[in-house]
Write a protein that holds these residues in place. Structure first.
Motif, short mmCIF file in Angstrom:
data_model
loop_
_atom_site.label_atom_id
_atom_site.label_comp_id
_atom_site.label_asym_id
_atom_site.label_seq_id
_atom_site.Cartn_x
_atom_site.Cartn_y
_atom_site.Cartn_z
N ARG A 173 52.06 -13.46 16.79
CA ARG A 173 52.83 -13.44 15.55
C ARG A 173 53.16 -14.87 15.08
NH1 ARG A 173 54.96 -8.57 12.94
NH2 ARG A 173 53.06 -9.19 11.87
N THR A 174 53.31 -15.79 16.02
CA THR A 174 53.56 -17.18 15.64
C THR A 174 52.38 -17.74 14.86
OG1 THR A 174 55.02 -17.57 17.52
CG2 THR A 174 54.06 -19.50 16.49
N PHE A 175 51.17 -17.46 15.34
CA PHE A 175 49.96 -17.90 14.62
C PHE A 175 49.92 -17.28 13.22
CE2 PHE A 175 48.07 -18.38 19.02
CZ PHE A 175 48.08 -19.76 18.98
N GLU A 176 50.38 -16.03 13.13
CA GLU A 176 50.38 -15.33 11.84
C GLU A 176 51.36 -16.00 10.86
OE1 GLU A 176 50.90 -10.72 10.22
OE2 GLU A 176 50.96 -11.17 12.37
N ILE A 177 52.53 -16.42 11.39
CA ILE A 177 53.52 -17.11 10.55
C ILE A 177 52.94 -18.42 10.00
CG2 ILE A 177 55.72 -18.35 10.60
CD1 ILE A 177 56.62 -16.24 12.71
N VAL A 178 52.30 -19.17 10.88
CA VAL A 178 51.70 -20.45 10.47
C VAL A 178 50.63 -20.21 9.41
CG1 VAL A 178 50.34 -22.43 11.24
CG2 VAL A 178 52.22 -21.59 12.65
N ASP A 179 49.84 -19.17 9.59
CA ASP A 179 48.78 -18.87 8.63
C ASP A 179 49.38 -18.48 7.27
OD1 ASP A 179 45.96 -18.43 7.97
OD2 ASP A 179 46.52 -16.32 7.84
N LEU A 180 50.48 -17.72 7.29
CA LEU A 180 51.14 -17.34 6.03
C LEU A 180 51.70 -18.57 5.32
CD1 LEU A 180 52.99 -14.03 7.01
CD2 LEU A 180 51.13 -14.28 5.35
N CYS A 181 52.22 -19.52 6.09
CA CYS A 181 52.69 -20.78 5.50
C CYS A 181 51.53 -21.49 4.77
CB CYS A 181 53.25 -21.70 6.58
SG CYS A 181 54.94 -21.34 7.05
N ARG A 182 50.39 -21.55 5.45
CA ARG A 182 49.22 -22.22 4.87
C ARG A 182 48.78 -21.53 3.59
NH1 ARG A 182 44.15 -21.06 4.73
NH2 ARG A 182 44.42 -19.29 6.14
N ARG A 183 48.76 -20.21 3.62
CA ARG A 183 48.31 -19.46 2.44
C ARG A 183 49.22 -19.66 1.23
NH1 ARG A 183 46.69 -13.43 4.66
NH2 ARG A 183 45.37 -14.09 6.41
N HIS A 184 50.50 -19.93 1.51
CA HIS A 184 51.46 -20.11 0.41
C HIS A 184 51.74 -21.59 0.14
CE1 HIS A 184 52.07 -15.85 1.36
NE2 HIS A 184 52.53 -15.74 0.11
N SER A 185 50.89 -22.46 0.70
CA SER A 185 50.97 -23.91 0.44
C SER A 185 52.34 -24.49 0.77
CB SER A 185 50.61 -24.22 -1.02
OG SER A 185 49.35 -23.71 -1.35
N LEU A 186 52.91 -24.04 1.88
CA LEU A 186 54.22 -24.52 2.32
C LEU A 186 54.07 -25.53 3.45
CD1 LEU A 186 56.28 -21.19 2.41
CD2 LEU A 186 56.14 -22.86 0.56
N VAL A 187 55.00 -26.46 3.50
CA VAL A 187 55.08 -27.40 4.62
C VAL A 187 56.03 -26.80 5.65
CG1 VAL A 187 55.81 -29.69 5.35
CG2 VAL A 187 54.66 -29.39 3.14
N LEU A 188 55.55 -26.63 6.87
CA LEU A 188 56.37 -26.10 7.96
C LEU A 188 57.03 -27.27 8.66
CD1 LEU A 188 57.21 -23.61 9.59
CD2 LEU A 188 55.13 -23.88 10.95
N SER A 189 58.33 -27.51 8.37
CA SER A 189 59.03 -28.67 8.90
C SER A 189 59.40 -28.54 10.37
CB SER A 189 60.31 -28.93 8.09
OG SER A 189 60.01 -29.19 6.75
N SER A 190 59.80 -27.34 10.78
CA SER A 190 60.18 -27.15 12.18
C SER A 190 60.14 -25.68 12.54
CB SER A 190 61.59 -27.71 12.45
OG SER A 190 62.57 -26.96 11.75
N VAL A 191 59.99 -25.42 13.84
CA VAL A 191 60.01 -24.06 14.39
C VAL A 191 60.85 -24.09 15.66
CG1 VAL A 191 58.69 -22.11 15.28
CG2 VAL A 191 57.68 -23.59 13.52
N LEU A 192 61.90 -23.29 15.71
CA LEU A 192 62.73 -23.17 16.90
C LEU A 192 62.76 -21.70 17.32
CD1 LEU A 192 65.83 -25.38 15.93
CD2 LEU A 192 63.89 -26.02 17.36
N THR A 193 62.66 -21.45 18.62
CA THR A 193 62.70 -20.08 19.11
C THR A 193 63.77 -19.91 20.17
OG1 THR A 193 61.06 -20.48 20.86
CG2 THR A 193 60.23 -19.79 18.69
N HIS A 194 64.33 -18.71 20.22
CA HIS A 194 65.35 -18.40 21.22
C HIS A 194 65.18 -16.95 21.63
CE1 HIS A 194 69.10 -18.32 23.41
NE2 HIS A 194 69.51 -17.30 22.69
N GLN A 195 64.95 -16.72 22.92
CA GLN A 195 64.70 -15.37 23.40
C GLN A 195 65.99 -14.57 23.52
OE1 GLN A 195 62.47 -15.15 27.03
NE2 GLN A 195 61.95 -13.00 26.76
N ILE A 196 65.95 -13.32 23.06
CA ILE A 196 67.06 -12.39 23.21
C ILE A 196 66.67 -11.41 24.31
CG2 ILE A 196 68.61 -10.79 22.01
CD1 ILE A 196 67.54 -11.95 19.39
#
Length: 231
Positions: A173-196
């Motif tokens: 799903r992380t790869f999918e998020i990055v791909d969606l960013c690319r498709r919408h011409s967005l700059v991904l500034s940071s990604v933080l994750t925290h497990q629940i």
């Protein structure tokens, strides 16, 4: 890694370098064991700092002293007040009588997450920083919080989006998020994750910049992501 590596392109890339060198306060104020607590009080007050490394021969660390050490001899109100309130008490006591000897230190090349974890476990507010055995800086809780904010892109002007992602599909799903960013011409500034742990899910917080953020959020929903927050 030495102090000569600081500055220029390396300084501009420090957001990608989570090491002490790029976040510490370099060349901190210091005192010697022979100085009085009144001199310590003056340095702490005038420079609005909480602690001072104690050195000999300019950069050989022998101890650490801070505001809490002054409170052993004068009240908090007296320490925060005018010089007359503390001079008589503190002028007669030397740093060497009070300082914490052999304080815990860290190296300039250590990673921030390891330093912050050690600081938490030991329950201290700062570490003197050494390079090849010589004092070169100090890193505090404030520096670590500043690093967290900058690395998370708080001041970047990017939009924050928080998603809930099932743990079992985390990587895909992380790869999918990055791909969606690319498709919408967005700059991904940071990604933080925290497990629940109790939910077998991961909270993923993104910061993105661009003109199609609204379309991106809609695309996330359509792709089955649970968008928890946007700000």
């Amino acid at each position: 890694l030495g102090l000569a590596d600081r500055g220029g392109p390396a300084d501009r890339e420090r957001a990608a370098l989570m090491i002490v060198l790029y976040w510490m306060t370099p060349d901190p104020f210091t005192v010697t064991a022979e100085q009085s607590l009144f001199e310590v009080w003056g340095l702490l007050r005038d420079n609005e700092i909480r602690r001072l490394p104690v050195v000999k021969d300019e950069d050989q660390l022998v101890g650490l002293i801070g505001r809490a050490d002054l409170y052993r001899f004068a009240s908090r109100d007296a320490v925060r007040g005018p010089a007359e309130g503390v001079r008589e008490i503190l002028e007669t006591i030397t740093v060497g009588e009070v300082m914490s000897r052999d304080p815990t230190t860290c190296e300039v090349s250590e990673h921030l997450e390891l330093v912050s974890e050690r600081m938490r476990k030991i329950k201290v507010g700062a570490f003197p920083v050494l390079s090849r055995g010589h004092l070169v800086g100090i890193i505090s809780e404030t520096d670590l919080l500043r690093a967290l904010g900058e690395l998370a892109g708080v001041a970047s002007g990017a939009v924050r989006i928080t998603l809930r992602v099932p743990t079992e599909s985390d990587a895909e799903r992380t790869f999918e998020i990055v791909d969606l960013c690319r498709r919408h011409s967005l700059v991904l500034s940071s990604v933080l994750t925290h497990q629940i742990l109790e939910d077998s899910a991961t909270m993923t917080t993104l910061r993105v910049r661009g003109d199609r953020v609204d379309d991106f959020v809609q695309a996330l929903w359509k792709a089955g992501f649970n968008v928890v927050d946007r700000a």
